[in-house]
Design a protein around this motif. Structure first.
Motif, mmCIF file in Angstrom:
data_model
loop_
_atom_site.group_PDB
_atom_site.id
_atom_site.type_symbol
_atom_site.label_atom_id
_atom_site.label_comp_id
_atom_site.label_asym_id
_atom_site.label_seq_id
_atom_site.Cartn_x
_atom_site.Cartn_y
_atom_site.Cartn_z
ATOM 1 N N ASP A 70 0.821 -1.205 0.000
ATOM 2 C CA ASP A 70 0.000 0.000 0.000
ATOM 3 C C ASP A 70 0.859 1.261 0.000
ATOM 4 O O ASP A 70 1.829 1.352 0.759
ATOM 5 N N PRO A 71 0.501 2.233 -0.847
ATOM 6 C CA PRO A 71 1.214 3.510 -0.825
ATOM 7 C C PRO A 71 0.787 4.336 0.392
ATOM 8 O O PRO A 71 -0.220 4.029 1.035
ATOM 9 N N SER A 72 1.546 5.378 0.697
ATOM 10 C CA SER A 72 1.198 6.264 1.810
ATOM 11 C C SER A 72 0.955 7.665 1.271
ATOM 12 O O SER A 72 1.532 8.082 0.268
ATOM 13 N N ILE A 73 0.082 8.382 1.978
ATOM 14 C CA ILE A 73 -0.252 9.754 1.612
ATOM 15 C C ILE A 73 0.259 10.673 2.702
ATOM 16 O O ILE A 73 0.031 10.443 3.889
ATOM 17 N N SER A 74 0.950 11.727 2.283
ATOM 18 C CA SER A 74 1.389 12.772 3.191
ATOM 19 C C SER A 74 1.056 14.095 2.522
ATOM 20 O O SER A 74 1.695 14.481 1.535
ATOM 21 N N GLY A 75 0.016 14.757 3.019
ATOM 22 C CA GLY A 75 -0.423 15.999 2.382
ATOM 23 C C GLY A 75 -0.899 15.726 0.973
ATOM 24 O O GLY A 75 -1.791 14.911 0.761
ATOM 25 N N ASP A 76 -0.273 16.397 0.026
ATOM 26 C CA ASP A 76 -0.636 16.230 -1.384
ATOM 27 C C ASP A 76 0.354 15.338 -2.122
ATOM 28 O O ASP A 76 0.489 15.429 -3.346
ATOM 29 N N THR A 77 1.063 14.477 -1.382
ATOM 30 C CA THR A 77 2.053 13.586 -1.987
ATOM 31 C C THR A 77 1.712 12.135 -1.682
ATOM 32 O O THR A 77 1.433 11.776 -0.541
ATOM 33 N N LEU A 78 1.730 11.323 -2.712
ATOM 34 C CA LEU A 78 1.514 9.886 -2.600
ATOM 35 C C LEU A 78 2.847 9.218 -2.873
ATOM 36 O O LEU A 78 3.521 9.535 -3.864
ATOM 37 N N HIS A 79 3.249 8.305 -1.988
ATOM 38 C CA HIS A 79 4.535 7.614 -2.148
ATOM 39 C C HIS A 79 4.307 6.115 -2.008
ATOM 40 O O HIS A 79 3.572 5.669 -1.134
ATOM 41 N N GLY A 80 4.956 5.364 -2.873
ATOM 42 C CA GLY A 80 4.834 3.906 -2.792
ATOM 43 C C GLY A 80 6.058 3.206 -3.329
ATOM 44 O O GLY A 80 6.746 3.708 -4.214
ATOM 45 N N ASP A 81 6.314 2.042 -2.752
ATOM 46 C CA ASP A 81 7.412 1.186 -3.214
ATOM 47 C C ASP A 81 6.892 -0.123 -3.789
ATOM 48 O O ASP A 81 7.673 -0.956 -4.213
ATOM 49 N N GLY A 82 5.575 -0.301 -3.783
ATOM 50 C CA GLY A 82 5.007 -1.568 -4.201
ATOM 51 C C GLY A 82 4.017 -1.480 -5.336
ATOM 52 O O GLY A 82 3.071 -2.254 -5.409
ATOM 53 N N GLY A 83 4.243 -0.554 -6.248
ATOM 54 C CA GLY A 83 3.381 -0.485 -7.423
ATOM 55 C C GLY A 83 3.805 -1.521 -8.449
ATOM 56 O O GLY A 83 4.916 -2.053 -8.399
ATOM 57 N N ALA A 84 2.907 -1.834 -9.372
ATOM 58 C CA ALA A 84 3.237 -2.746 -10.471
ATOM 59 C C ALA A 84 2.496 -2.283 -11.723
ATOM 60 O O ALA A 84 1.390 -1.761 -11.637
ATOM 61 N N PHE A 85 3.144 -2.464 -12.852
ATOM 62 C CA PHE A 85 2.477 -2.198 -14.128
ATOM 63 C C PHE A 85 2.758 -3.372 -15.056
ATOM 64 O O PHE A 85 3.770 -4.053 -14.935
ATOM 65 N N ARG A 86 1.821 -3.599 -15.973
ATOM 66 C CA ARG A 86 1.966 -4.690 -16.935
ATOM 67 C C ARG A 86 2.299 -4.112 -18.297
ATOM 68 O O ARG A 86 1.656 -3.170 -18.769
ATOM 69 N N SER A 87 3.319 -4.676 -18.906
ATOM 70 C CA SER A 87 3.726 -4.282 -20.249
ATOM 71 C C SER A 87 4.104 -5.545 -21.015
ATOM 72 O O SER A 87 4.909 -6.350 -20.523
ATOM 73 N N HIS A 88 3.514 -5.719 -22.180
ATOM 74 C CA HIS A 88 3.784 -6.895 -23.011
ATOM 75 C C HIS A 88 3.581 -8.191 -22.225
ATOM 76 O O HIS A 88 4.344 -9.143 -22.365
ATOM 77 N N GLY A 89 2.557 -8.209 -21.346
ATOM 78 C CA GLY A 89 2.222 -9.418 -20.603
ATOM 79 C C GLY A 89 3.096 -9.709 -19.402
ATOM 80 O O GLY A 89 2.953 -10.744 -18.769
ATOM 81 N N VAL A 90 4.004 -8.798 -19.059
ATOM 82 C CA VAL A 90 4.891 -8.978 -17.913
ATOM 83 C C VAL A 90 4.626 -7.874 -16.908
ATOM 84 O O VAL A 90 4.484 -6.704 -17.278
ATOM 85 N N TRP A 91 4.551 -8.236 -15.620
ATOM 86 C CA TRP A 91 4.373 -7.254 -14.546
ATOM 87 C C TRP A 91 5.724 -6.804 -14.034
ATOM 88 O O TRP A 91 6.606 -7.631 -13.795
ATOM 89 N N TYR A 92 5.889 -5.484 -13.880
ATOM 90 C CA TYR A 92 7.118 -4.887 -13.360
ATOM 91 C C TYR A 92 6.796 -4.117 -12.086
ATOM 92 O O TYR A 92 5.795 -3.412 -12.023
ATOM 93 N N GLN A 93 7.682 -4.223 -11.100
ATOM 94 C CA GLN A 93 7.547 -3.459 -9.866
ATOM 95 C C GLN A 93 8.015 -2.044 -10.132
ATOM 96 O O GLN A 93 8.893 -1.806 -10.968
ATOM 97 N N TYR A 94 7.424 -1.071 -9.438
ATOM 98 C CA TYR A 94 7.930 0.289 -9.509
ATOM 99 C C TYR A 94 7.732 0.989 -8.170
ATOM 100 O O TYR A 94 6.851 0.647 -7.387
ATOM 101 N N SER A 95 8.595 1.969 -7.912
ATOM 102 C CA SER A 95 8.494 2.855 -6.751
ATOM 103 C C SER A 95 8.181 4.240 -7.299
ATOM 104 O O SER A 95 8.602 4.577 -8.407
ATOM 105 N N PHE A 96 7.475 5.050 -6.511
ATOM 106 C CA PHE A 96 7.082 6.355 -7.041
ATOM 107 C C PHE A 96 6.820 7.363 -5.934
ATOM 108 O O PHE A 96 6.542 7.015 -4.793
ATOM 109 N N THR A 97 6.910 8.619 -6.311
ATOM 110 C CA THR A 97 6.449 9.742 -5.507
ATOM 111 C C THR A 97 5.663 10.628 -6.451
ATOM 112 O O THR A 97 6.172 11.050 -7.494
ATOM 113 N N CYS A 98 4.417 10.884 -6.093
ATOM 114 C CA CYS A 98 3.507 11.617 -6.962
ATOM 115 C C CYS A 98 2.877 12.751 -6.166
ATOM 116 O O CYS A 98 2.269 12.515 -5.124
#
Length: 131
Positions: A70-98
């Motif tokens: 689960d990502p965390s919210i602090s004010g107007d910022t969302l941060h996560g280390d456990g995101g995933a996206f699928r591309s060409h049938g493969v899931w990739y992990q990603y980290s983000f700050t939004c």
């Protein structure tokens, strides 16, 4: 809850092309979501667009900010280390700050790092096999 968010994400992403008419539909769909849910959706959409324009050959068709953790919210910022996206049938992990506007309708900045492919034998445990 996660299933509802995924369904909303797919609905929003399906209308995400950059025409004015579709942008209005996207905004209308996003406006119906609770602000915390909307936050994840606008960040997911922004990541999908950034990945599509990278030099790497990613073609994401699904992005889930909470797939591995689960990502965390602090004010107007969302941060996560456990995101995933699928591309060409493969899931990739990603980290983000939004960072988004206070109404969670627009992304102001997005930083991300793509990690390794999620091993196929872990997809079921994270609900990735059904997507």
């Amino acid at each position: 809850m996660k299933r509802i968010l995924l369904i909303a994400a797919l609905a929003v992403v399906s209308v995400a092309p950059a025409t004015a008419r579709n942008n209005n539909k996207t905004e209308a769909s996003l406006a119906k979501l609770a602000p915390s849910d909307r936050f994840q959706q606008v960040c997911d959409i922004a990541l999908m667009e950034k990945l599509r324009h990278e030099k790497r050959a990613y073609r994401p068709d699904s992005v889930i900010a909470y797939a591995l953790d689960d990502p965390s919210i602090s004010g107007d910022t969302l941060h996560g280390d456990g995101g995933a996206f699928r591309s060409h049938g493969v899931w990739y992990q990603y980290s983000f700050t939004c960072a988004a506007t206070p109404d969670r309708m627009r992304v102001l900045s997005l930083e991300y790092t793509v990690g390794e492919a999620v091993p196929r034998n872990e997809w079921d445990a994270h609900g990735l096999s059904i997507h």
